[in-house]
Design an enzyme around this catalytic site. Structure first.
Site, PDB file in Angstrom:
ATOM      1  N   ASP A   1       0.670  -1.131   0.021  1.00  0.00           N
ATOM      2  CA  ASP A   1       0.057  -0.041   0.163  1.00  0.00           C
ATOM      3  C   ASP A   1       0.807   1.072   0.191  1.00  0.00           C
ATOM      4  OD1 ASP A   1      -2.709  -0.222  -0.395  1.00  0.00           O
ATOM      5  OD2 ASP A   1      -3.122  -0.297   1.710  1.00  0.00           O
TER       6      ASP A   1
ATOM      7  N   ASP B   1     -11.336  -5.743  10.667  1.00  0.00           N
ATOM      8  CA  ASP B   1     -11.596  -7.294  10.962  1.00  0.00           C
ATOM      9  C   ASP B   1     -12.745  -7.834  11.604  1.00  0.00           C
ATOM     10  OD1 ASP B   1     -10.592  -5.758  13.131  1.00  0.00           O
ATOM     11  OD2 ASP B   1      -8.829  -7.048  13.283  1.00  0.00           O
TER      12      ASP B   1
HETATM   13  O1  LIG Z   1      -3.422   1.307   4.669  1.00  0.00           O
HETATM   14  C1  LIG Z   1      -3.147   0.396   5.251  1.00  0.00           C
HETATM   15  C2  LIG Z   1      -3.015   0.137   6.682  1.00  0.00           C
HETATM   16  C3  LIG Z   1      -2.354  -0.844   6.941  1.00  0.00           C
HETATM   17  N1  LIG Z   1      -2.114  -2.144   6.346  1.00  0.00           N
HETATM   18  C4  LIG Z   1      -1.543  -3.272   6.956  1.00  0.00           C
HETATM   19  O2  LIG Z   1      -2.334  -3.864   8.068  1.00  0.00           O
HETATM   20  C5  LIG Z   1      -1.579  -4.650   8.832  1.00  0.00           C
HETATM   21  C6  LIG Z   1      -1.906  -4.285  10.244  1.00  0.00           C
HETATM   22  O3  LIG Z   1      -1.468  -3.220  10.834  1.00  0.00           O
HETATM   23  P1  LIG Z   1      -0.604  -3.243  12.321  1.00  0.00           P
HETATM   24  O4  LIG Z   1      -0.203  -1.565  12.367  1.00  0.00           O
HETATM   25  O5  LIG Z   1       0.319  -4.139  12.498  1.00  0.00           O
HETATM   26  O6  LIG Z   1      -1.792  -3.384  13.238  1.00  0.00           O
HETATM   27  P2  LIG Z   1      -1.920  -4.104  14.514  1.00  0.00           P
HETATM   28  O7  LIG Z   1      -2.776  -3.405  15.391  1.00  0.00           O
HETATM   29  O8  LIG Z   1      -0.631  -4.681  14.828  1.00  0.00           O
HETATM   30  O9  LIG Z   1      -2.974  -5.267  13.687  1.00  0.00           O
HETATM   31  C7  LIG Z   1      -4.320  -5.892  14.266  1.00  0.00           C
HETATM   32  O10 LIG Z   1      -5.386  -5.219  14.089  1.00  0.00           O
HETATM   33  C8  LIG Z   1      -5.557  -4.684  12.839  1.00  0.00           C
HETATM   34  C9  LIG Z   1      -7.026  -3.887  12.942  1.00  0.00           C
HETATM   35  O11 LIG Z   1      -6.758  -2.612  13.704  1.00  0.00           O
HETATM   36  C10 LIG Z   1      -5.851  -5.688  11.831  1.00  0.00           C
HETATM   37  O12 LIG Z   1      -6.038  -5.311  10.518  1.00  0.00           O
HETATM   38  C11 LIG Z   1      -4.514  -6.603  11.901  1.00  0.00           C
HETATM   39  O13 LIG Z   1      -4.568  -7.494  11.188  1.00  0.00           O
HETATM   40  C12 LIG Z   1      -4.347  -7.078  13.436  1.00  0.00           C
HETATM   41  O14 LIG Z   1      -3.119  -7.741  13.417  1.00  0.00           O
HETATM   42  C13 LIG Z   1      -0.252  -4.340   8.519  1.00  0.00           C
HETATM   43  O15 LIG Z   1       0.244  -5.437   7.833  1.00  0.00           O
HETATM   44  C14 LIG Z   1      -0.214  -3.200   7.648  1.00  0.00           C
HETATM   45  O16 LIG Z   1       0.583  -3.299   6.524  1.00  0.00           O
HETATM   46  C15 LIG Z   1      -2.509  -1.936   4.867  1.00  0.00           C
HETATM   47  O17 LIG Z   1      -2.092  -2.946   4.243  1.00  0.00           O
HETATM   48  N2  LIG Z   1      -2.935  -0.796   4.720  1.00  0.00           N
END
Ligand SMILES: O=c1ccn([C@@H]2O[C@H](COP(=O)(O)OP(=O)(O)O[C@H]3O[C@H](CO)[C@@H](O)[C@H](O)[C@H]3O)[C@@H](O)[C@H]2O)c(=O)[nH]1
Ligand SMILES: [Mn+2]
Length: 977
Positions: free
Chosen positions: A306, A676
């Site tokens: 992204d 999610d």
């Molecule tokens: O515009 C975006 C923003 C985020 N992501 C991806 O979303 C994922 C999750 O992001 P992260 O910052 O790691 O969030 P976490 O809080 O650790 O993630 C949890 O919570 C999120 C919901 O807020 C879920 O989407 C995730 O799958 C879940 O692991 C990563 O792989 C990002 O690369 C994208 O692909 N595009």
């Protein structure tokens, strides 16, 4: 300078697509949707033009062969511009006059505005379904033949019979929690409910006369807490565990010497910011996917970028090269985990278990290779630190199309796979696809959910796996059998048809030993989700989840009356092979036939005559199960790769979803930063069930933010996402009353979206003890013995439910306590902010942003990360609560000292209360104070505090003063000094 402007010169009328070279070594091809015109105006081709577009295929095949293994040029594919079609100015080729109702969810809806995207997509979905049906029939007939052979033909061979028998065994089973544990737990819950009733009866009818407001506030808070307890407690009524049988899966679908019948799976990896999500982390995840233990031609890995970063692209190119060595090594030695960073971080005892010398040697060599790979990746990262003025340029001098992450064409590159060369052992590797969807200003991109939906479509065009598994870029496969674990449910006759996804728990690496900020979320993953698994299934948590493609397309599950039975298979495997059970299968089959028009029509009864035969019901199940086998790779090998790519580029264009149901009814659902929860919720309201799969070796492992500020920001995003859902049309309180969402499941969803609101009563309740201490008043009137009993019973029942819960779940007391603490910490900070930001968003229309959490590469070690301190406003409310309570304690104690013995009694209650608050906030206090070497500050503060208390104490209790004198002093002082 913008790449757009430069590229627009002359290219506009010349070409539609740019083709990137396709060399012998890499066998990769990238097609880039060409940049927009110099005016910056949105452009795309009309549908008729698009279909006629001549793709410069000649360029693809007539590539310059790569003879020298020149790394640089391998990473930077060259463009060659072929002659294309002219562009027109229509934004997207969705023809509004063509109705595209693929599946009608709401017949009242305008057909024109409904559909999966466009006519192409509709055709695609329909042909996909047809193909699946065809495949099912093929497999079925094949199976029937095979079955006959097994039983009669090779009947002389006892082993074969045994095998055929084993192959019919269920692929999974529910492992019930010992009923004595569970029953006691339930009894205590009911008792707690009753006690709570009496408690509130007392509380409501006994106001505190001199502190009416305090009493009222506290009672309101307590009622809210009780309600939120109900929401949290009752979905845990039927907790279960599950077990899978991988050996039976192999016997059934993956026998040696036969072509594997396992279903094809597309694995999605999401990444957005290579600075916060280091390419090495993503590379490790990708390597663990490429090395997964599953037929290589049935796994494809899609990486969504992204951030449209050339760094990510180049790192992926390096990764695909390294995979050629890494994958055969993993498979040869069956190592775990198959993410090199984590594999080599493991300590191996070479003296133990007769490790072969050849392995030791190869391991050492591989470790060196990995280190070199790491150096190359780090060099790429170093190079990417400072972007050149004119943006990134690829090796051949072409500007990188993604230089502006907010305004760039869609990009796709395929590495490895069928035509991508072999690994060092001469075997094929899974396909690896880089995808960066088109981004244009003025379009809603819907963050991660939008990225995932783009991948659904690209994968549908390119590989069309029956199942999809998605992981965040930092969640690598820790267990190479993970896909097979998921297939034990998805390909199970009883569960497959109605299971929308198999969720694995999130497990983490690199968390501080005491898990100070409850990053592991053990209580949630080991208690709440196990509970939901017994109801309608765990919520989707964003990563480590294997989906049924059909469920993502917005279809309803195949439901029958028999579905009310939890798991029919279990019964038969647990010995009750009775007629009754048998009848159920038949009933179920009939029901299936009746209700599901999507099931191909073939005579299931044929193989089923002679019901009396032992094991017959199992065979009936097998027939049913045939319905569940999804098509093999959904695309004929003859499909022209160039036209496929062209279509793939088209489906990731940013106007593609306009006026479609993508994000509303189809795919990942938009409207919340916790996409999610929303996505899973939609599926559950359609009547799908989900499965919680916890293999003994954790299937996936990720990283978590271990410093206070990042953690609070993460929790803030989650809470904000919940509030967004609460205030949307998808609010679980109002939405989805079709009767397919089970009540307890609904309660759980309500709980996951209203919990941030609890922060308001929580903050009030945490400030109350301080106020009580400062004013000398209390929230409870003087307690009678009768009332005292209810208080004690309430505490006892709370304690007992906690203990029993820990017993059936196996969660440790420390994890539980951390969870309690973080409930207060998060509640007084992030959740509180989320409530207000969420309201603001709705009232003022401000969009919430997805702040990605940084994933440390963990080179510093020593949990340096834990002590990073970044200032955020989130820290203010808990700090205030903390200080106020400390002040309250000091004031209360000094007051009591001044007022003599009788004031110590009432003080106790208040002190207990204040200390309860401080204990909960203790990890927060630690976080505020940073690293050990900065501790002196706190030590000083504490010592001053304690010192003053003790000195005051000493003065007052002065043991040398006779009693009589003291009482005189008291009388002088009075009560309210
Ligand atoms: O515009 C975006 C923003 C985020 N992501 C991806 O979303 C994922 C999750 O992001 P992260 O910052 O790691 O969030 P976490 O809080 O650790 O993630 C949890 O919570 C999120 C919901 O807020 C879920 O989407 C995730 O799958 C879940 O692991 C990563 O792989 C990002 O690369 C994208 O692909 N595009
Ligand atoms: Mn994460």
């Amino acid at each position: 300078m913008e790449h757009n402007e430069g590229a627009a010169v002359g290219s506009r009328s010349r070409t539609e697509f740019s083709t990137i070279r396709h060399d012998g070594e890499n066998s990769a091809f990238l097609r880039v949707f060409s940049p927009s015109s110099s005016s910056g105006k949105q452009e795309a081709i009309s549908s008729s033009h698009r279909r006629n577009a001549r793709v410069p295929l000649g360029n693809v095949s007539g590539e310059i062969p790569m003879t020298t293994p020149d790394r640089q040029s391998m990473q930077s594919p060259t463009y060659s511009l072929g002659s294309g079609v002219k562009r027109t100015n229509s934004l997207s080729y969705l023809d509004p006059s063509t109705p595209v109702p693929v599946r009608i969810v709401d017949p009242s809806k305008d057909l024109n505005s409904y559909g999966l995207g466009n006519v192409d997509w509709k055709e695609r979905v329909e042909s996909w379904k047809l193909k699946q049906d065809k495949n099912m029939m093929q497999v079925t007939s094949k199976y029937v033949e095979g079955k006959g052979g097994d039983i009669e033909g090779t009947g002389s061979n006892g082993e074969d019979i045994q095998m055929a028998d084993d192959a019919r065994q269920p692929l999974n089973r529910i492992v019930p929690i010992p009923s004595n544990q569970l029953n006691l737990y339930r009894v205590v819950i009911i008792l707690r409910l009753i006690i709570l009733g009496f408690f509130f009866q007392y509380r409501v009818t006994h106001p505190v006369k001199n502190a009416y407001a305090l009493w009222l506030v506290s009672v309101i808070c307590e009622i809210w807490f009780a309600l939120s307890w109900l929401l949290d407690q009752f979905p845990k009524w039927y907790p279960i565990n599950r077990e899978t049988y991988l050996d039976r899966l192999a016997l059934r679908y993956d026998r040696d010497g036969e072509p594997s019948q396992l279903a094809p799976i597309d694995v999605f990896v999401s990444t957005v910011d290579p600075l916060k999500e280091p390419p090495l982390v993503t590379a490790n995840t990708v390597l663990s996917i490429l090395a997964v233990d599953y037929p290589v031609d049935k796994v494809s890995c899609y990486v969504s970028d992204d951030g449209s970063a050339m760094l990510t692209f180049e790192a992926l190119s390096e990764t695909s090269e390294f995979a050629r060595k890494w994958v055969p090594f993993c498979k040869k030695h069956s190592i775990e985990p198959r993410a090199p960073e984590f594999y080599f971080a493991q300590k191996i005892d070479y003296l133990k278990d007769k490790i072969q010398p050849s392995f030791v040697k190869e391991r050492r060599a591989m470790k060196r290779e990995y280190e070199e790979f790491k150096v190359r990746i780090n060099a790429l990262v170093a190079k990417a630190q400072k972007a050149p003025e004119e943006g990134w340029t690829m090796q051949d001098g072409t500007p990188w199309p993604g230089n502006n992450p907010r305004d760039h064409p869609g990009m796709i590159q395929v590495f490895l796979g069928h035509s991508g060369g072999l690994d060092t052992d001469g075997n094929e590797l899974p396909r690896l696809v880089y995808v960066s969807r088109e981004k244009r200003p003025g379009f809603q991109h819907h963050k991660k959910a939008g990225a995932m939906n783009a991948l659904i479509r690209v994968s549908a065009v390119l590989t069309n796996g029956a199942y999809l598994l998605n992981v965040d870029c930092d969640h690598y496969f820790n267990n190479s059998q993970a896909l097979k674990e998921a297939m034990c449910f998805m390909m199970d006759p009883a569960l497959g048809k109605k299971t929308c996804y198999v969720q694995f728990p999130q497990r983490f690496d690199g968390i501080d030993h005491h898990d100070r900020y409850a990053n592991r979320n053990i209580v949630f993953f080991d208690i709440n989700l196990k509970g939901l698994d017994g109801v309608q299934g765990p919520v989707y948590v964003g990563t480590g989840c294997c989906f049924n493609r059909q469920a993502l397309y917005g279809y309803d599950p195949v439901l029958t009356e028999a579905d009310l039975e939890p798991n029919i298979i279990v019964k038969s495997c647990c010995g009750s092979r009775k007629k009754k059970a048998n009848k159920k299968y038949i009933d179920k089959k009939r029901a299936l036939k009746r209700t599901d028009s999507t099931v191909p029509i073939f005579n299931m009864e044929d193989g089923d005559e002679g019901v009396e035969e032992p094991g017959e019901e199992v065979r009936a199940v097998d027939d049913l199960h045939r319905l569940d086998v999804h098509g093999a790779r959904g695309l004929p090998p003859s499909t022209n790769p160039a036209s496929l790519l062209k279509e793939a580029i088209h489906v990731i264009s940013c106007g593609y979803e306009d006026k479609t149901e993508w994000g509303k009814e189809i795919g990942w659902i938009y409207g919340s930063v916790t996409e999610d929860i929303l996505t899973g919720f939609k599926m559950h309201t359609r009547g799908w069930i989900s499965i919680y799969c916890m293999p003994p070796r954790p299937a996936f492992k990720g990283s978590a933010p271990i410093n206070l500020s990042d953690r609070l920001n993460q929790v803030l995003r989650w809470a904000l996402g919940s509030i967004e859902i609460l205030l949307s049309r998808h609010c679980p309180i109002w939405y989805g009353y079709s009767g397919r969402l089970k009540l307890l499941e609904r309660l759980a969803y309500i709980n996951t979206i209203v919990y941030p609101i609890t922060s308001i009563p929580l903050v009030a309740y945490c400030v109350l003890p301080a106020i009580c201490l400062l004013t000398g008043k209390f929230i409870i009137p003087e307690i009678s013995n009768y009332a005292g009993i209810w208080f004690i019973l309430l505490f006892a029942s709370i304690f007992a439910t906690g203990i029993l819960e820990l017993r059936w779940s196996g969660v440790g007391i420390e994890d539980w306590w951390r969870n309690e603490q973080f409930w207060v910490i998060g509640g007084t900070s992030a959740h509180l902010f989320a409530v207000f930001q969420g309201l603001l968003k709705v009232l003022a229309g401000i969009d919430t942003n997805f702040t990605v959490t940084s994933k440390a590469t963990d080179d510093e070690g020593d949990f340096a990360e834990l002590y990073i301190f970044k200032w955020t406003t989130l820290l203010i409310p808990p700090t205030t609560v903390l200080v106020v309570n400390l002040v309250g304690i000091v004031a209360g104690v000094s007051y009591a000292i001044n007022s003599g013995y009788q004031s110590w009694g009432p003080l106790f209650g208040k002190l207990f209360f204040a200390i309860w608050v401080i204990l909960h906030l203790y990890p927060f206090l630690k976080g505020l104070l940073g690293r050990q070497n900065r501790t002196p500050t706190i030590v000083i503060v504490w010592s001053i505090l304690l010192a003053s208390i003790f000195s005051l104490l000493w003065v007052r209790i002065d043991p040398f003063t006779p009693d009589s004198q003291r009482s005189v002093a008291q009388g002088q002082c009075g009560i309210n000094c």
